[in-house]
Scaffold this active site. Structure first.
Site, mmCIF file in Angstrom:
data_model
loop_
_atom_site.group_PDB
_atom_site.id
_atom_site.type_symbol
_atom_site.label_atom_id
_atom_site.label_comp_id
_atom_site.label_asym_id
_atom_site.label_seq_id
_atom_site.Cartn_x
_atom_site.Cartn_y
_atom_site.Cartn_z
ATOM 1 C CD GLU A 254 30.359 35.346 43.491
ATOM 2 O OE1 GLU A 254 31.031 34.301 43.353
ATOM 3 O OE2 GLU A 254 29.191 35.345 43.880
ATOM 4 C CE LYS A 256 38.064 30.121 38.205
ATOM 5 N NZ LYS A 256 38.987 29.328 38.994
ATOM 6 N NE ARG A 261 32.610 24.783 44.560
ATOM 7 C CZ ARG A 261 31.983 24.872 43.408
ATOM 8 N NH1 ARG A 261 32.687 24.937 42.292
ATOM 9 N NH2 ARG A 261 30.683 24.899 43.359
ATOM 10 N NE ARG A 276 36.286 21.179 40.377
ATOM 11 C CZ ARG A 276 36.594 22.001 39.410
ATOM 12 N NH1 ARG A 276 37.167 23.136 39.673
ATOM 13 N NH2 ARG A 276 36.340 21.684 38.175
ATOM 14 C CD GLU A 306 38.354 28.536 45.600
ATOM 15 O OE1 GLU A 306 37.276 27.931 45.427
ATOM 16 O OE2 GLU A 306 39.399 28.269 44.989
ATOM 17 C CG PHE A 347 31.213 31.279 45.986
ATOM 18 C CD1 PHE A 347 30.439 30.264 45.466
ATOM 19 C CD2 PHE A 347 32.570 31.061 46.178
ATOM 20 C CE1 PHE A 347 30.996 29.038 45.144
ATOM 21 C CE2 PHE A 347 33.146 29.837 45.863
ATOM 22 C CZ PHE A 347 32.354 28.818 45.352
ATOM 23 C CE LYS A 429 36.235 27.486 34.187
ATOM 24 N NZ LYS A 429 36.987 26.242 34.315
HETATM 25 P P1 AMP Z 1 37.891 25.914 37.432
HETATM 26 O O1 AMP Z 1 38.573 25.105 38.505
HETATM 27 O O2 AMP Z 1 38.845 26.684 36.574
HETATM 28 O O3 AMP Z 1 36.873 25.109 36.655
HETATM 29 O O4 AMP Z 1 37.059 27.043 38.195
HETATM 30 C C1 AMP Z 1 36.049 26.761 39.100
HETATM 31 C C2 AMP Z 1 36.609 26.857 40.486
HETATM 32 O O5 AMP Z 1 36.908 28.186 40.839
HETATM 33 C C3 AMP Z 1 35.619 26.426 41.537
HETATM 34 O O6 AMP Z 1 35.570 25.048 41.677
HETATM 35 C C4 AMP Z 1 36.146 27.118 42.776
HETATM 36 O O7 AMP Z 1 37.091 26.279 43.419
HETATM 37 C C5 AMP Z 1 36.901 28.311 42.254
HETATM 38 N N1 AMP Z 1 36.334 29.610 42.642
HETATM 39 C C6 AMP Z 1 37.045 30.640 43.122
HETATM 40 N N2 AMP Z 1 36.281 31.697 43.368
HETATM 41 C C7 AMP Z 1 35.018 31.359 43.041
HETATM 42 C C8 AMP Z 1 33.775 32.054 43.063
HETATM 43 N N3 AMP Z 1 33.670 33.325 43.466
HETATM 44 N N4 AMP Z 1 32.686 31.363 42.630
HETATM 45 C C9 AMP Z 1 32.786 30.084 42.211
HETATM 46 N N5 AMP Z 1 33.933 29.390 42.169
HETATM 47 C C10 AMP Z 1 35.048 30.020 42.572
#
Ligand code: AMP
Length: 565
Positions: A254, A256, A261, A276, A306, A347, A429
């Protein structure tokens, strides 16, 4: 009725020992003894909190008001209390000292019970509107007036939100499992069940009561409560797409999205939105509430997605700052919603019309999601995705995401359950790594409360080779351990040039390597840019200020993010 002094004794015991296992045992034995009616409160208080995380209640009592209350209850002047605070580096100890050496006789002293203290805590938090500050001050003073010295220490610390007894969530979880479940279930199963229920209910008090009364099966059958956020599933950072494909033959990939969130709860016509970090942002996004209310085809559900700010003309994302403006906005919210529209990309789905879906594989959840979402272009969509096992296809998709100014991609195991927190085997990620910057520390701030003895946030700067000046670009106060705060303070103290309140100016000598999530334009710093979420990677003892990164480099990195405009 359990006396507060008994709880204070337990706190003191926990404060004195460092072994996690011993702490767990003390708490488990204590929880076992506590009456059913008081268990919920006791478990919360042992965590050093009064309101569970999801609750929006907070004390609203600043350090200064506590100092006033201690002064009133003990007869010491506020100035004197402040001196003790500086001397002990802990307002709880200062309160204990003041109460022990009281300057005035207490006429009415109640023996404090846990229930009474808790009720006063609630009253303090609930005091609002006109005259609330006076009321809060009165309640705190009265409480301290009836407190024994040791009780005063912990009452003050609890109000400050810094109990300092070294009991993290993991210890509370293990103690609940040990107190109520170890006889019937094996250790791992018991801890897992407590964890599961906690992730959904967000309140160890309730979890403990369930464990006591209904045992392991009650915990395993916990259902989400609409309007109360659950812990989110998170991704882990993967080194490469290949690495993920080695683990999983086929994956769901997907976009990102670079946004906010949102965990969306719907119950008939009622909608809640949580971030989040489980903060309730429903009020800030009436547009999202509206679209969700009308276009999710179910009566009840919890879905996740998101939200990002969108330029309706081009369909492209606006910079993240725009979204921050919406989150912080307290007035003219409708107008703001029109100026900065957001698009929600869903998502996941975790609950639908009475059915709990955590244990279903992602591919099934995704199908359910597709069934209940009625797409509204530009407003409510499903996260863009592909299902594949082909490296090239994923790479192309990744580049597409980046060219559309999104952050990267999330690669997800289609067979994974919805697992709370960060785990291998679920979400991965993939995003470009941001280069780190070597920056000079030119200022700092003394911390508050527990951190009062340290310089605990640091003003960072880049070099301007043309003028020899240092231009500020952010404030860093996270990512450091206690030892590092100590070390930094030792290092910076001799370099202090000027002190003004909590702020100090520092001679530019120390260079630190700093990671960050993003560079933003900002009028708040003299470079014109600000690092978002700067964190310490290491002190560059091998570098001097003349080796620090330049303003030119900062601008280059900003531009390479491809986010102008
Ligand atoms: P990180 O903040 O780098 O740990 O990445 C996780 C965050 O990416 C999640 O908490 C979401 O806010 C964001 N995110 C964006 N797109 C997606 C997606 N398709 N699936 C899950 N998380 C996503």
């Amino acid at each position: 009725m359990l006396e507060y002094s008994k709880l204070a004794d337990i706190y003191e015991k926990l404060e004195k020992i460092s072994s996690k296992l011993e702490k767990t045992n003390i708490l488990a034995n204590f929880f076992k003894e506590v009456e059913k009616e008081e268990l919920k409160i006791v478990v919360l208080l042992c965590q050093g909190i009064v309101f569970p995380k999801y609750s929006e209640l907070e004390f609203g009592v600043a350090t200064q008001m506590l100092i006033k209350a201690i002064s009133r209850a003990s007869g010491f002047s506020e100035k004197k209390v402040e001196e003790f605070y500086k001397e002990f580096g802990d307002l709880g100890l200062a309160a204990e000292h003041c109460v022990k050496n009281k300057k005035q006789m207490t006429l009415f002293r109640k023996k404090l019970t846990v229930k009474y203290v808790y009720d006063v805590f609630l009253r303090i938090a609930k005091a609002s509107g006109e005259g609330s500050q006076d009321k809060k001050l009165l309640y705190v003073s009265e409480l301290l007036n009836s407190a024994e010295p040791k009780e005063a220490r912990y009452i003050v610390r609890t109000i400050l939100g810094e109990l300092r007894i070294g009991v993290a969530e993991g210890i509370i979880r293990d103690a609940i499992a040990k107190a109520f479940l170890f006889v019937k279930a094996n250790k791992e199963e018991a801890i897992e069940a407590v964890d599961y229920a906690w992730n959904i209910l967000g309140d160890f008090g309730e979890v403990a009561l369930l464990a006591k009364e209904g045992g392991i099966s009650a915990l395993k059958n916990v259902k989400p409560i609409l309007g109360r956020p659950i812990q989110p599933m998170l991704g882990i950072k993967a080194e490469s797409i290949e690495e993920v494909l080695q683990r999983h033959k086929e994956v769901i990939v997907e976009f990102k999205y670079d946004g906010l969130r949102l965990q969306v709860h719907k119950d008939g016509n009622k909608v809640w939105l949580f971030t989040r970090r489980l903060e309730n942002v429903t009020k800030q996004f009436p547009d999202v509430v509206e679209v969700v209310k009308n276009h999710l085809k179910c009566n009840q559900c919890i879905v996740e997605g998101e939200a990002w700010p969108i330029d309706l003309k081009s369909g492209k994302p606006l910079p993240f700052q725009k979204l921050s403006q919406r989150i912080q906005r307290k007035y003219d919210i409708e107008k703001m919603a029109k100026e900065i529209p957001v698009q929600l990309n869903l998502f996941d789905v975790m609950f639908v019309d009475g059915k709990v879906l955590f244990d279903r594989p992602l591919k099934e959840r995704r199908k359910i999601l597709e069934r209940i979402v009625e797409v509204v272009p530009f407003k409510l969509q499903l996260a863009e995705h592909i299902v594949t096992g082909n490296l090239k296809e994923i790479e192309e998709f990744y580049h597409k995401a980046l060219s559309l100014k999104q952050e990267g991609v999330m690669i997800k195991n289609p067979n994974s359950k919805y697992i709370f927190g960060r785990h291998v085997g679920g979400w991965y990620k993939i995003k470009p790594t941001m280069e780190t910057l070597d920056l000079v520390i030119v200022g700092a701030e003394w911390g508050e409360g527990r951190r009062a003895k340290w310089l605990s946030s640091y003003l960072l700067a880049v070099r301007d080779p043309d003028t020899g000046n240092f231009l500020t670009c952010g404030m860093m106060g996270t990512g450091l351990t206690e030892e590092q705060f100590e070390e930094m303070t030792q290092m910076l103290k001799p370099l202090v040039i000027k002190e003004e309140g909590k702020k100090v100016e520092i001679e530019p000598k120390i260079v630190v390597e700093v990671g960050y999530q993003e560079i933003q334009k900002s009028p708040n710093y003299s470079s014109g840019y600000a690092l978002r979420f700067p964190r310490l990677i290491r002190v560059r003892t091998d570098k001097g200020p003349e080796d620090a990164d330049t303003i030119k480099r900062l601008i280059e990195l900003y531009k390479s993010q491809g986010k102008e405009g």
